[in-house]
Design a protein around this motif. Structure first.
Motif, short mmCIF file in Angstrom:
data_model
loop_
_atom_site.label_atom_id
_atom_site.label_comp_id
_atom_site.label_asym_id
_atom_site.label_seq_id
_atom_site.Cartn_x
_atom_site.Cartn_y
_atom_site.Cartn_z
N MET A 83 0.81 -1.22 0.00
CA MET A 83 0.00 0.00 0.00
C MET A 83 0.85 1.27 0.00
SD MET A 83 -3.14 0.89 2.55
CE MET A 83 -2.39 2.12 3.59
N HIS A 129 5.13 -0.98 -7.25
CA HIS A 129 3.72 -1.18 -6.92
C HIS A 129 2.97 -1.84 -8.08
CE1 HIS A 129 -0.57 0.09 -6.63
NE2 HIS A 129 -0.40 -0.48 -5.45
N ARG A 169 1.05 -5.54 -8.00
CA ARG A 169 -0.38 -5.64 -8.31
C ARG A 169 -0.59 -6.62 -9.46
NH1 ARG A 169 -4.64 -2.45 -5.46
NH2 ARG A 169 -5.97 -3.25 -7.07
N THR A 203 -9.23 -3.02 9.39
CA THR A 203 -10.33 -2.38 8.67
C THR A 203 -11.67 -3.11 8.86
OG1 THR A 203 -9.74 -3.74 6.80
CG2 THR A 203 -8.85 -1.49 6.84
N THR A 255 -6.26 8.74 5.00
CA THR A 255 -5.08 8.12 4.40
C THR A 255 -4.19 9.26 3.87
OG1 THR A 255 -4.25 6.39 2.94
CG2 THR A 255 -6.07 7.71 2.09
N ARG A 305 -1.15 10.94 1.08
CA ARG A 305 -0.44 10.97 -0.18
C ARG A 305 0.60 12.08 -0.10
NH1 ARG A 305 -2.76 6.85 -0.61
NH2 ARG A 305 -3.98 6.05 -2.37
N ALA A 348 -14.52 4.12 0.97
CA ALA A 348 -14.08 3.29 2.10
C ALA A 348 -12.98 2.32 1.70
CB ALA A 348 -15.26 2.54 2.70
N HIS A 377 -4.39 2.35 -5.72
CA HIS A 377 -4.27 1.56 -4.49
C HIS A 377 -5.60 1.00 -4.01
CE1 HIS A 377 0.00 2.34 -3.71
NE2 HIS A 377 -0.23 3.50 -4.33
N CYS A 382 -8.44 -1.07 -2.68
CA CYS A 382 -8.30 -2.24 -1.80
C CYS A 382 -8.41 -3.57 -2.55
CB CYS A 382 -9.38 -2.18 -0.73
SG CYS A 382 -9.41 -3.61 0.35
C1 HEM Z 1 -13.97 -3.64 5.34
C2 HEM Z 1 -12.78 -4.06 5.04
C3 HEM Z 1 -11.70 -3.24 4.38
C4 HEM Z 1 -11.60 -1.88 4.20
C5 HEM Z 1 -12.57 -0.80 4.62
C6 HEM Z 1 -10.34 -1.64 3.50
C7 HEM Z 1 -9.88 -0.39 3.13
C8 HEM Z 1 -8.76 -0.17 2.34
C9 HEM Z 1 -8.35 1.11 1.83
C10 HEM Z 1 -9.04 2.45 2.12
C11 HEM Z 1 -7.24 0.92 1.07
C12 HEM Z 1 -6.48 1.98 0.27
C13 HEM Z 1 -5.69 2.91 1.13
C14 HEM Z 1 -5.03 3.99 0.32
O1 HEM Z 1 -5.29 4.16 -0.88
O2 HEM Z 1 -4.23 4.72 0.91
C15 HEM Z 1 -6.94 -0.49 1.10
C16 HEM Z 1 -5.88 -1.07 0.45
C17 HEM Z 1 -5.58 -2.41 0.54
N1 HEM Z 1 -6.31 -3.39 1.19
FE1 HEM Z 1 -8.05 -3.13 2.15
N2 HEM Z 1 -9.71 -2.84 3.29
C18 HEM Z 1 -10.51 -3.84 3.80
C19 HEM Z 1 -10.24 -5.20 3.81
C20 HEM Z 1 -9.12 -5.78 3.29
C21 HEM Z 1 -8.81 -7.20 3.34
C22 HEM Z 1 -9.71 -8.26 3.98
C23 HEM Z 1 -7.60 -7.37 2.71
C24 HEM Z 1 -6.80 -8.62 2.45
C25 HEM Z 1 -7.04 -9.80 2.84
C26 HEM Z 1 -7.17 -6.05 2.24
C27 HEM Z 1 -6.04 -5.82 1.51
C28 HEM Z 1 -5.67 -4.59 1.00
C29 HEM Z 1 -4.47 -4.40 0.20
C30 HEM Z 1 -3.48 -5.46 -0.22
C31 HEM Z 1 -4.42 -3.02 -0.09
C32 HEM Z 1 -3.33 -2.29 -0.83
C33 HEM Z 1 -3.65 -2.16 -2.30
C34 HEM Z 1 -2.60 -1.35 -3.03
O3 HEM Z 1 -1.91 -0.55 -2.42
O4 HEM Z 1 -2.46 -1.55 -4.23
N3 HEM Z 1 -8.11 -5.13 2.62
N4 HEM Z 1 -7.89 -1.14 1.88
#
Ligand code: HEM
Length: 417
Positions: A86, A93, A97, A251, A297, A299, A350, A356, A358
């Motif tokens: 992230m 990155h 991905r 989260t 978050t 940047r 959310a 990035h 999720c």
């Molecule tokens: C309700 C549940 C969740 C919420 C609200 C959430 C929220 C987020 C948010 C807001 C980001 C982006 C942050 C940014 O752009 O600065 C993010 C990125 C990410 N999340 Fe989630 N997340 C959740 C569940 C999960 C789960 C269950 C996993 C993995 C098993 C996960 C894996 C990731 C990954 C790998 C990224 C990074 C993606 C990237 O940078 O390319 N998330 N999440």
């Protein structure tokens, strides 16, 4: 004035149970507000969405952190975190991905729904057992924390005996991602981050020697083909696994807790969902909109720019206030009203937006939907029995405890509103 209030609020945990009034005051300062501690705060939906989609805004990566020279950015927890997916910028990155692809595609989610359904039943059994034994139980601990760590842990192939430790370390390391961690919080974060790293290094080594039928083993195989340096390949897998536990727990726990909390405050909506389970997916989206786990978050500007006529310099930190954006009346009507029956397609940030976005959104939604489906019918009289206790965190919201019990009789729609 308000911004300095925000800064002191973290010391006392104020505003945790009702951040919405703070968001309103923040938006009244402007769509983009220079912050007294440096950088700018972006408060409107439109501007937050613009920053997240705009590739000229990068993440505060390792190089940026080391230039700051402050412990908050150079502490081990912070530098280790900056190597997680992230916090990476292109080209690394983009490469990670691409290799990961669509982690939770339809087929994976169908398979996982059986597993997650069993875990939901297991957590609700435990909740019932504790309520039977003590009259009440801590929902945030048993369900809010218990379900996400088990769901991601089972998916990755982590031994269930270790879930409790992973939970403690994950919450510990999260202090390094807060706006103003104290030295004591940073010390907890450092120790927790180093423990997580050592734990997953050992697990990757073990699965490299004896692979299983799990995601960790499949990542080890894939990265051995893609990355020429075997040490780097193992390190990438370790970081992806560590981040999955962190991202999945910090989260989803807020989603599950906020759903329980809001439905308790709006029993008419809980009743409606009990008889209209087809409304549950939209209810989960409304919880994600109303109380997003990632309230802020960050940047970094990569060139001199301006946002809503406010100058953003190269290297300046940009706080993207998702919590505030979701309560912007220009984005959604009557934003402070929680309403699972809102019409129109759900729109929110959310899960982030842009590069990035999720990767675990499908799993987070699945956990929320299956939990509500089963909990609403199994425990129609489940109630929150005292005010939830919140961690004094601003960026990643966390409910530390929420006591629940079974009321003597079901509450009828409209009663106690
Ligand atoms: C309700 C549940 C969740 C919420 C609200 C959430 C929220 C987020 C948010 C807001 C980001 C982006 C942050 C940014 O752009 O600065 C993010 C990125 C990410 N999340 Fe989630 N997340 C959740 C569940 C999960 C789960 C269950 C996993 C993995 C098993 C996960 C894996 C990731 C990954 C790998 C990224 C990074 C993606 C990237 O940078 O390319 N998330 N999440």
């Amino acid at each position: 004035m308000l911004l300095s209030k925000l800064r002191s609020a973290r010391k006392f945990g104020e505003g945790q149970s009702n951040p919405w009034s703070v968001y309103e005051q923040l938006r009244a300062c402007g769509d983009v507000v220079p912050s007294p501690w440096g950088g700018v705060m972006v408060t409107s939906y439109e501007a937050c969405s613009q920053v997240l989609r705009d590739r000229t805004y990068g993440t505060p990566d390792l190089e940026w952190r080391l230039q700051q020279g402050e412990p908050r950015w150079t502490a081990p927890a912070s530098t280790l975190f900056s190597r997680m997916i992230m916090l990476l910028n292109p080209p690394e990155h983009t490469r990670q991905r691409r290799v990961l692809g669509n982690t939770f595609d339809r087929q994976t989610l169908t398979h996982l729904s059986t597993v997650v359904g069993e875990l939901v039943d297991e957590r609700l059994d435990e909740l019932e057992r504790r309520m039977h034994q003590d009259g009440e139980a801590d929902y945030a601990e048993i369900v809010g924390d218990g379900l996400p760590v088990a769901a991601v842990g089972r998916w990755l192939g982590v031994p269930s005996a270790d879930f409790e430790l992973l939970r403690t370390w994950t919450h510990g390391q999260a202090w390094s991602q807060e706006l103003f961690p104290t030295p004591a919080q940073l010390a907890v974060a450092d120790e927790s981050a180093l423990n997580l790293k050592a734990y997953f290094e050992a697990l990757v080594l073990e699965r490299t020697k004896s692979p299983g039928d799990d995601v960790l083993s499949s990542w080890i195989r894939e990265w051995a083909e893609v990355e020429k340096d075997p040490e780097e390949a193992a390190s990438i897998v370790q970081r992806l696994a560590t981040f999955s536990i962190m991202a999945g727990l910090e989260t989803t726990s807020n989603l599950l807790n906020a759903a329980m909390w809001q439905l308790d405050r709006h029993p008419d909506q809980a009743d409606w969902l009990r008889y209209h389970p087809e409304g549950i997916p939209a209810a989960v989206e409304e919880v994600l909109r109303y109380d997003p786990a990632v309230a802020i978050t960050t940047r970094v500007g990569s060139r001199s720019d301006s946002l809503s006529d406010v100058a953003v310099g190269k290297g300046q930190l940009v706080y993207v206030c998702i919590g505030s954006a979701h309560h912007d009346p220009r984005f959604i009507s009557d934003p402070d009203r929680f309403d699972v029956r809102r019409s129109g397609p759900a729109r929110h940030l959310a899960f982030g937006q842009g590069a990035h976005f999720c990767l675990g959104a499908g799993l987070g939604r699945l956990e929320g939907q299956l939990l509500l489906r089963r909990m609403l019918t199994r425990f129609p009289t489940l109630r929150v029995v005292s005010e939830p206790i919140w961690e004094p965190r601003v960026a990643f919201r966390r409910m530390a405890s929420m006591r629940v019990g079974l009321a003597p009789r079901a509450r009828f729609a409209g009663e106690g509103l």
